[in-house]
Scaffold this motif. Structure first.
Motif, PDB file in Angstrom:
ATOM      1  N   LEU A 105       0.816  -1.202   0.000  1.00  0.00           N
ATOM      2  CA  LEU A 105       0.000   0.000   0.000  1.00  0.00           C
ATOM      3  C   LEU A 105       0.856   1.261   0.000  1.00  0.00           C
ATOM      4  O   LEU A 105       0.522   2.253  -0.670  1.00  0.00           O
ATOM      5  CB  LEU A 105      -0.937   0.013   1.207  1.00  0.00           C
ATOM      6  CG  LEU A 105      -2.171  -0.882   1.126  1.00  0.00           C
ATOM      7  CD1 LEU A 105      -3.011  -0.724   2.392  1.00  0.00           C
ATOM      8  CD2 LEU A 105      -3.019  -0.537  -0.087  1.00  0.00           C
ATOM      9  N   ALA A 106       1.948   1.238   0.738  1.00  0.00           N
ATOM     10  CA  ALA A 106       2.852   2.393   0.766  1.00  0.00           C
ATOM     11  C   ALA A 106       3.405   2.672  -0.623  1.00  0.00           C
ATOM     12  O   ALA A 106       3.573   3.834  -1.026  1.00  0.00           O
ATOM     13  CB  ALA A 106       3.987   2.139   1.755  1.00  0.00           C
ATOM     14  N   GLU A 107       3.640   1.607  -1.378  1.00  0.00           N
ATOM     15  CA  GLU A 107       4.137   1.758  -2.747  1.00  0.00           C
ATOM     16  C   GLU A 107       3.030   2.261  -3.677  1.00  0.00           C
ATOM     17  O   GLU A 107       3.245   3.170  -4.484  1.00  0.00           O
ATOM     18  CB  GLU A 107       4.663   0.411  -3.257  1.00  0.00           C
ATOM     19  CG  GLU A 107       5.130   0.444  -4.701  1.00  0.00           C
ATOM     20  CD  GLU A 107       5.512  -0.930  -5.209  1.00  0.00           C
ATOM     21  OE1 GLU A 107       5.570  -1.105  -6.438  1.00  0.00           O
ATOM     22  OE2 GLU A 107       5.728  -1.847  -4.380  1.00  0.00           O
ATOM     23  N   LYS A 108       1.831   1.660  -3.549  1.00  0.00           N
ATOM     24  CA  LYS A 108       0.723   2.026  -4.433  1.00  0.00           C
ATOM     25  C   LYS A 108       0.211   3.439  -4.157  1.00  0.00           C
ATOM     26  O   LYS A 108      -0.293   4.105  -5.064  1.00  0.00           O
ATOM     27  CB  LYS A 108      -0.435   1.040  -4.236  1.00  0.00           C
ATOM     28  CG  LYS A 108      -0.106  -0.402  -4.575  1.00  0.00           C
ATOM     29  CD  LYS A 108      -0.058  -0.644  -6.058  1.00  0.00           C
ATOM     30  CE  LYS A 108       0.148  -2.113  -6.372  1.00  0.00           C
ATOM     31  NZ  LYS A 108       0.204  -2.373  -7.835  1.00  0.00           N
ATOM     32  N   LEU A 109       0.322   3.884  -2.904  1.00  0.00           N
ATOM     33  CA  LEU A 109      -0.197   5.187  -2.505  1.00  0.00           C
ATOM     34  C   LEU A 109       0.933   6.147  -2.150  1.00  0.00           C
ATOM     35  O   LEU A 109       0.826   6.960  -1.243  1.00  0.00           O
ATOM     36  CB  LEU A 109      -1.153   5.039  -1.318  1.00  0.00           C
ATOM     37  CG  LEU A 109      -2.379   4.162  -1.560  1.00  0.00           C
ATOM     38  CD1 LEU A 109      -3.155   3.951  -0.270  1.00  0.00           C
ATOM     39  CD2 LEU A 109      -3.282   4.773  -2.629  1.00  0.00           C
ATOM     40  N   LYS A 110       1.997   6.065  -2.890  1.00  0.00           N
ATOM     41  CA  LYS A 110       3.183   6.889  -2.630  1.00  0.00           C
ATOM     42  C   LYS A 110       2.818   8.370  -2.673  1.00  0.00           C
ATOM     43  O   LYS A 110       2.107   8.833  -3.559  1.00  0.00           O
ATOM     44  CB  LYS A 110       4.255   6.595  -3.677  1.00  0.00           C
ATOM     45  CG  LYS A 110       5.599   7.226  -3.375  1.00  0.00           C
ATOM     46  CD  LYS A 110       6.654   6.767  -4.374  1.00  0.00           C
ATOM     47  CE  LYS A 110       8.017   7.368  -4.040  1.00  0.00           C
ATOM     48  NZ  LYS A 110       9.068   6.917  -4.998  1.00  0.00           N
ATOM     49  N   GLY A 111       3.290   9.098  -1.680  1.00  0.00           N
ATOM     50  CA  GLY A 111       3.006  10.525  -1.608  1.00  0.00           C
ATOM     51  C   GLY A 111       1.810  10.864  -0.738  1.00  0.00           C
ATOM     52  O   GLY A 111       1.529  12.036  -0.500  1.00  0.00           O
ATOM     53  N   ILE A 112       1.111   9.833  -0.255  1.00  0.00           N
ATOM     54  CA  ILE A 112      -0.058  10.042   0.602  1.00  0.00           C
ATOM     55  C   ILE A 112       0.327   9.776   2.058  1.00  0.00           C
ATOM     56  O   ILE A 112       0.917   8.736   2.374  1.00  0.00           O
ATOM     57  CB  ILE A 112      -1.222   9.109   0.201  1.00  0.00           C
ATOM     58  CG1 ILE A 112      -1.614   9.332  -1.266  1.00  0.00           C
ATOM     59  CG2 ILE A 112      -2.408   9.321   1.121  1.00  0.00           C
ATOM     60  CD1 ILE A 112      -2.077  10.724  -1.589  1.00  0.00           C
ATOM     61  N   GLU A 113      -0.018  10.707   2.941  1.00  0.00           N
ATOM     62  CA  GLU A 113       0.221  10.498   4.369  1.00  0.00           C
ATOM     63  C   GLU A 113      -0.799   9.499   4.898  1.00  0.00           C
ATOM     64  O   GLU A 113      -2.006   9.725   4.813  1.00  0.00           O
ATOM     65  CB  GLU A 113       0.094  11.821   5.125  1.00  0.00           C
ATOM     66  CG  GLU A 113       0.403  11.706   6.610  1.00  0.00           C
ATOM     67  CD  GLU A 113       0.325  13.051   7.331  1.00  0.00           C
ATOM     68  OE1 GLU A 113       0.190  13.029   8.576  1.00  0.00           O
ATOM     69  OE2 GLU A 113       0.388  14.089   6.643  1.00  0.00           O
ATOM     70  N   MET A 114      -0.324   8.368   5.438  1.00  0.00           N
ATOM     71  CA  MET A 114      -1.252   7.321   5.842  1.00  0.00           C
ATOM     72  C   MET A 114      -0.809   6.607   7.102  1.00  0.00           C
ATOM     73  O   MET A 114       0.376   6.523   7.415  1.00  0.00           O
ATOM     74  CB  MET A 114      -1.444   6.304   4.711  1.00  0.00           C
ATOM     75  CG  MET A 114      -0.154   5.715   4.164  1.00  0.00           C
ATOM     76  SD  MET A 114      -0.451   4.600   2.767  1.00  0.00           S
ATOM     77  CE  MET A 114      -0.264   3.035   3.592  1.00  0.00           C
ATOM     78  N   GLU A 115      -1.801   6.084   7.822  1.00  0.00           N
ATOM     79  CA  GLU A 115      -1.589   5.251   8.995  1.00  0.00           C
ATOM     80  C   GLU A 115      -2.538   4.064   8.900  1.00  0.00           C
ATOM     81  O   GLU A 115      -3.555   4.130   8.217  1.00  0.00           O
ATOM     82  CB  GLU A 115      -1.875   6.022  10.293  1.00  0.00           C
ATOM     83  CG  GLU A 115      -0.979   7.207  10.537  1.00  0.00           C
ATOM     84  CD  GLU A 115      -1.345   7.941  11.817  1.00  0.00           C
ATOM     85  OE1 GLU A 115      -2.274   7.478  12.517  1.00  0.00           O
ATOM     86  OE2 GLU A 115      -0.727   8.978  12.116  1.00  0.00           O
ATOM     87  N   CYS A 116      -2.217   2.993   9.614  1.00  0.00           N
ATOM     88  CA  CYS A 116      -3.084   1.814   9.597  1.00  0.00           C
ATOM     89  C   CYS A 116      -3.514   1.457  11.019  1.00  0.00           C
ATOM     90  O   CYS A 116      -2.704   1.496  11.948  1.00  0.00           O
ATOM     91  CB  CYS A 116      -2.369   0.627   8.958  1.00  0.00           C
ATOM     92  SG  CYS A 116      -3.477  -0.767   8.613  1.00  0.00           S
TER      93      CYS A 116
END
Length: 301
Positions: free
Chosen positions: A214-225
């Motif tokens: 997901l970090a690769e697919k959504l690169k540039g997006i600030e995210m937490e799980c």
């Protein structure tokens, strides 16, 4: 984002959907296409050319739709104190005679739509299936994201977004560029929610590889799980939305048979029956590797 399709049935639901579309278009610079599907009150006599009658009806309905759109656009612009800005948002009106679901899906392809904004029909399972079925049907077949808008919830900038998904069912070839582009347009922060159904699933699934994907697919997006154990998936999602004070929920609805929808067993059906925030439904093709043979939605373990 270049084109937003907004199906209109002149209800309060569709008026609110148009208000959302206008705010999204203001932010992204997109054009809005107002779309209305209808059936004639009566069948024209055999002596009259049906094609000419249909064309005349569609043109008349399109003019009425244009007037409706201009009125709502002006109303929203005045309410926001930005009349000139909203009045500059390009809009096109199209009316087609035929079944709403079929005509909407056809319009999505014809107008190279990037996003569809529709009203959300609340209520119990029978109401959801028979009276609100168009939105769910379009969600399950659309090649583009569907933003489903609750009637009484006004637009709020999508700053906090919850993506409820089953990390174990996201294939390596999943296509998440539509979600990434949407989040970037709003500079949104993403909270990914994975729900386990029981402790056995906690012990048997390591989410590490999926999170890296997901970090690769959504690169540039600030995210937490976030993770939780919850047998009732819809309840777990709704509670998490409240806790996070989220502005938007993202799901990937999958196809269900008629009885499942009728009994409101699907997660999407339960959430749209009691909406708290708008729902962005990604295309089913997002999970191009359909590993789930039972057709369950990819939202929980």
């Amino acid at each position: 984002m270049k084109t937003i399709l907004v199906p209109i049935d002149y209800s309060d639901n569709s008026q609110n959907a148009l208000a959302y579309a206008l705010d999204i278009a203001r932010i992204t610079g997109a054009e809005i296409i107002l779309f209305h599907a209808f059936y004639p009150i009566m069948t024209p006599p055999a002596s009259i050319n049906a094609t000419d009658v249909i064309l005349a009806l569609e043109e008349g309905k399109a003019r009425s739709l244009e007037d409706f759109g201009l009125a709502i656009r002006a109303e929203v612009g005045v309410a926001q104190g930005q009349a000139e800005t909203y009045n500059s948002i390009p809009m096109k009106s199209v009316a087609r005679m035929g079944d709403s679901y079929e005509m909407i899906v056809e319009a999505i392809h014809k107008y190279n739509t990037d996003l569809v904004v529709m009203g959300m029909q609340g209520g119990g399972p029978i109401n959801q299936t028979l009276l609100g079925s168009t939105t769910i049907s379009v969600m399950q077949e659309s090649p583009v994201p569907i933003l489903s808008v609750p009637e009484n919830i006004p637009f709020r900038h999508f700053s906090k977004v919850v993506f409820a998904t089953n990390l174990s069912k996201i294939p390596t070839n999943a296509d998440l560029h539509l979600l990434r582009d949407f989040l970037k347009a709003f500079d949104a922060k993403l909270k990914i929610l994975h729900l386990y159904r029981n402790n056995l699933q906690v012990a048997s699934f390591d989410p590490g590889a999926a999170l890296e994907l997901l970090a690769e697919k959504l690169k540039g997006i600030e995210m937490e799980c976030s993770f939780d154990i919850q047998d009732e998936v819809a309840e777990g999602i709704q509670r998490f939305i409240r806790q996070q004070q989220a502005d938007l929920l993202v799901l990937i609805p999958q196809r269900h048979n008629f009885m499942s929808r009728l009994l409101d067993r699907s997660v999407t059906g339960k959430i749209t029956a009691h909406p708290q925030v708008p729902l962005l439904a990604l295309p089913a093709a997002t999970l191009s590797n359909k590993s789930d043979k039972k057709g369950e939605e990819a939202v929980a373990g």
